[in-house]
Motif scaffolding. Structure first.
Motif: not given
Length: 838
Positions: A44, A83, A604, A607, A720, A722, A727
């Motif tokens: 990840t 993920e 989270a 996508t 990702n 958030y 990151q």
């Protein structure tokens, strides 16, 4: 009548017959794939993980993903599993069957009080804690399911016969003492888990006993104690199972395994060989001699120099990326494809779940053959291995009753697979000839399709040319005659839609009905779509239709954190497709979410949240509890190279910063605002219109950058996304409260941002014009309207017959209380009419 192909060549050796009989079926295939159970954080955190995911999931067309059950109640949530599954399903555009194995229950359920070093199930008050162990599995499954991971199969204990210094737990076939230790019974633990899970909706299928090997009576001793009513299939590993250390030496063990519970499916859930040809032969033996329905290579992705189908380097230090074989094209990206990958691909790519293995025999002493028929009987797949190191093998076919009309083939040689610089792997051969020559040390996959006459899809809804179509809708059509599935393509470029295939971004999914939901389209946009009718290897590409969406509201996503419980964060603007999760939980009260860095709490989001945006705005209400350098308010991207973020305190000057990049920190385009204090509420807005970016705090502009060439769409479909997390794995998590987070598909104007600040959290800008309130005050006209309608401007016209509406530029509206107010001087002249417009 069988189909036999002959070609006579004078003086040449006769071709050997490969005979396939679709009328003699064997086991049903449930899945072929690999494991992601250890070193998950390496994956990840890897800067090129999206390329790696493409190879692992799409490259293999993976149909079985083995994961570890790392739920322990008190540990951090297994976000890597979330993920992996989310990425696999997004890439493959279908659910990915998951096999979940547990290496150890929580320490409090272990006899040694720790997850590692063997031990057995805890024994208290004269009994082993079987029911508590079953409850653990129940709670773990509920947790994983709530975060998008729903295992199709589970194994309650990985290698219950193997004591290890890593996570492990020993269960003997029956209770009893061994060398002074009283061990729990695997069979009784399995019974308890089966009872506890049977009440779940769609419970997972239990595999047992997943022992470390078949030999030395291990599988036999565990199988002898199992109640067949308590589990679905037999699972085992193959460590030490070759009787002579050759790949053929596994056959006796695999044959032995078929004697236990012969009516149940069998799964080889952990093992693998690194040599391509050996890996392929092992798979062949598992499928034919072992009659397995599921095969999981160990491991799918693995660090170091050997052991995985995809090898990865240490993700946090590129200077250590030195292990790849010389000449590896992807060495500079910290990963490479191992030779065994191609062996697995030859089976996994076209042998899909539900296919039946059918009888296949080879007259050539060096050629191994296996064959598989899809459930609709429209596709036959054969995998052929020429194991001879130096001599090609010429073959011919007898396909029995299968009505083949078209074929295709793919081939990999051992030399290609083991050459790090080779780009000539899994070579498409096109139509297979009647007597193909199989190169030495090679694998060849051949696909035959039966002919099905297909009609074209029709009766599209929305109708061609329709306007005012909602941005969230259900596409509908009438499938073509004889179609078994439809492939749907949609996009804003008609040529791309007409040419698109399943690997292109225009592909929106498969449908076995006549409908497919589509969400999150842009407003006021022409969209083109097509539906292909498919049966087996037959496709009828449909015509391209079009429609125009209605103007969409400016607010694209809104998270107001009003949920009382659960881990879901609801998107009240775009609906469930935009919902986020709280992977590590968080406290929510009065519409606010409190993120604690000690627990790595963050939000989270899904996508592609901002992937279609050019102009945009992001607005948030924030109160810092502490200010740490680089803690993110939001961070949307793929990795440390491609992202855009807002940090409350950058590490260079301690100020608020917005940045966007597609080339790492050195390529960031930035705006810096003021220093933020802790304990105070701030309303922060970032906008981008064209090349002009602006940063606002509490309704006022604090920074401008007129040279922004990047925009959210430059990042591609970010994976990702958030709130409160970076990151960069080493950056701190945010220590703050959030009251609102909003994303707009437009750049809000200054008066709209000022209004949002004055309105406060939980109140939105209005999308429809209001009534004006007009009063005469002496020689002035006072016009007022609600503050929330800040997106509308006052306009004037002198008649209502073909009016020429002009903006009232002077004076500018002012905020007075909860309203906009303009005072206009009364003067002689024509009658004037006023309205609010955009």
């Amino acid at each position: 009548m069988g189909i036999t192909c002959f070609l006579l060549v004078g003086g040449a050796a006769a071709a050997s017959l490969i005979r396939i009989d679709p009328a003699r079926p064997h086991q049903t295939i449930e899945g072929i794939g690999g494991a992601l159970c250890f070193y998950n954080g390496w994956i990840t955190a890897h800067p090129y993980k999206e390329e790696i995911y493409q190879h692992a999931f799409a490259g293999l067309n993976l149909s079985l993903l083995r994961l570890g059950n790392w739920f322990r109640y008190t540990n951090a949530p297994d976000t890597s599993a979330f993920e992996f599954v989310a990425r696999a399903e997004r890439i493959l555009q279908r659910p990915v069957p998951v096999l979940m194995s547990s290496w150890a229950p929580p320490a409090f359920l272990k006899s040694n009080g720790q997850t590692g070093d063997g031990g057995t199930l805890a024994h208290r008050d004269g009994r082993f804690l079987y029911e508590e162990f079953a409850q653990y599995w129940y709670d773990a499954l509920q947790f994983y399911r709530s975060n998008g991971v729903s295992p199709a199969w589970i194994s309650i204990q990985n290698e219950p016969d193997w004591e290890a210094d890593y996570d492990s737990c020993i269960f003997r076939p029956v209770e009893g003492y061994d060398r002074g230790t009283n061990y729990a019974s695997y069979a009784r633990a399995l019974e308890a888990v089966h009872r506890r899970l049977s009440g779940l909706p769609d419970p997972p299928r239990l595999l047992a006993p997943e022992v470390v090997h078949i030999r030395w009576n291990t599988l036999a001793s565990y199988a002898a104690t199992l109640d067949p009513r308590t589990f679905y299939g037999v699972a085992y590993h193959l460590y030490g199972d070759s009787i002579d250390d050759t790949v053929d030496g596994y056959v006796p063990s695999l044959v032995e395994a078929t004697r236990y519970f012969p009516d149940k499916p069998r799964f080889m859930t952990e093992y693998g060989l690194s040599n391509m040809l050996d890996a392929a032969i092992l798979l062949h033996h598992c499928l034919t001699a072992g009659r397995v329905s599921g095969f999981a290579f160990w491991s799918l992705i693995w660090p170091g120099a050997d052991g995985g189908l995809i090898q990865i380097e240490f993700p946090w230090d590129r200077s250590r990326w030195t292990n790849a074989p010389p000449g590896t094209p992807t060495q500079a990206r910290g990963y490479w494809i191992a030779p065994a990958y191609w062996a697995v691909k030859h089976y996994s790519c076209f042998i899909t779940p539900g296919s039946r293995r059918v009888e296949a025999t080879s007259e050539h002493p060096q050629v191994l053959a296996s064959a598989f028929l899809t459930p609709d009987n429209l596709r036959l797949v054969a995998v052929l291995i020429n194991r001879h190191a130096s001599t090609a093998a010429t073959i011919r076919w007898n396909l029995g009753s299968f009505p083949a009309f078209r074929s295709s083939a793919y081939q990999t040689t051992s030399a290609q697979a083991h050459d790090p610089a080779s780009t000539n792997r899994f070579v498409p051969l096109g139509e297979i000839g009647p007597e193909p020559a199989l190169p030495p040390s090679s694998i060849t996959t051949v696909i035959w399709d039966a002919y099905v006459p297909l009609g074209s899809a029709g009766d599209p809804s929305p109708a061609p040319g329709a306007v005012g179509v909602p941005t969230d809708l259900q596409l509908r059509w009438t499938p073509g005659s004889n179609a078994l599935v439809s492939a749907v393509y949609l996009g804003a470029d008609s040529n791309r839609v007409a040419r698109a295939g399943p690997a292109d971004p225009e592909f929106r999914g498969w449908s076995t009905t006549n409908a497919l939901p589509i969400r999150g389209l842009d407003g006021g946009t022409i969209y083109f779509w097509r539906v292909d009718s498919i049966a087996g290897g037959n496709t009828n590409a449909g015509p391209v239709w079009s429609f125009v969406t209605a103007a969409a509201p400016a607010l694209k996503h809104r998270y107001n954190f009003d949920e009382a419980t659960g881990n879901t964060v609801i998107d009240s603007a775009s609906g469930p497709a935009g919902n986020g999760i709280l992977p590590n939980g968080a406290l929510r009260t009065a519409g606010r979410v409190r993120l604690s860095p000690a627990s790595q709490q963050h939000v989270a989001l899904p996508t592609g949240l901002v992937s279609g945006l050019n102009d945009f705005s992001a607005a948030v209400w924030l109160r810092l509890h502490s200010a740490a350098n680089w803690a993110r308010i939001f961070d949307f991207g793929h990795n440390t190279q491609t992202n855009m973020f807002l940090t409350a305190r950058n590490g260079s000057n301690g100020r608020l910063r917005f940045a966007i990049t597609v080339s790492g920190s050195g390529g960031e385009q930035r705006m810096d605002g003021p220093v933020l204090a802790t304990g105070l509420w701030y309303h922060i807005v970032v906008t981008l219109r064209g090349s002009v970016g602006m940063l606002y705090v509490n309704g006022a502009p604090v920074a401008t950058n007129t040279g922004l060439t990047l925009r959210p769409s430059s990042l591609g479909p970010t994976v990702n996304n958030y709130l409160g997390r970076s990151q960069y794995a080493w950056d701190p998590y945010l220590d703050a409260e959030l009251d609102e987070f909003q994303i707009y598909r437009v750049a809000l104007r200054p008066q709209e941002i000022a209004a949002l600040y004055r309105l406060g959290p939980d109140r939105l800008l209005a999308e429809t014009p209001p009534l004006l309130e007009i009063r005469r005050l002496g020689n002035q006209l006072r016009i007022t309207w609600p503050l929330a309608h800040a997106g509308f401007a006052l306009q004037v016209a002198t008649n209502l017959t073909g009016p020429d509406w002009q903006p009232v530029a002077v004076p500018s509206p002012a905020i007075v209380g909860d309203q906009w107010q303009v005072d206009l001087s009364l003067s002689p002249g024509p009658m004037r009419f006023y309205r609010l417009g955009r």
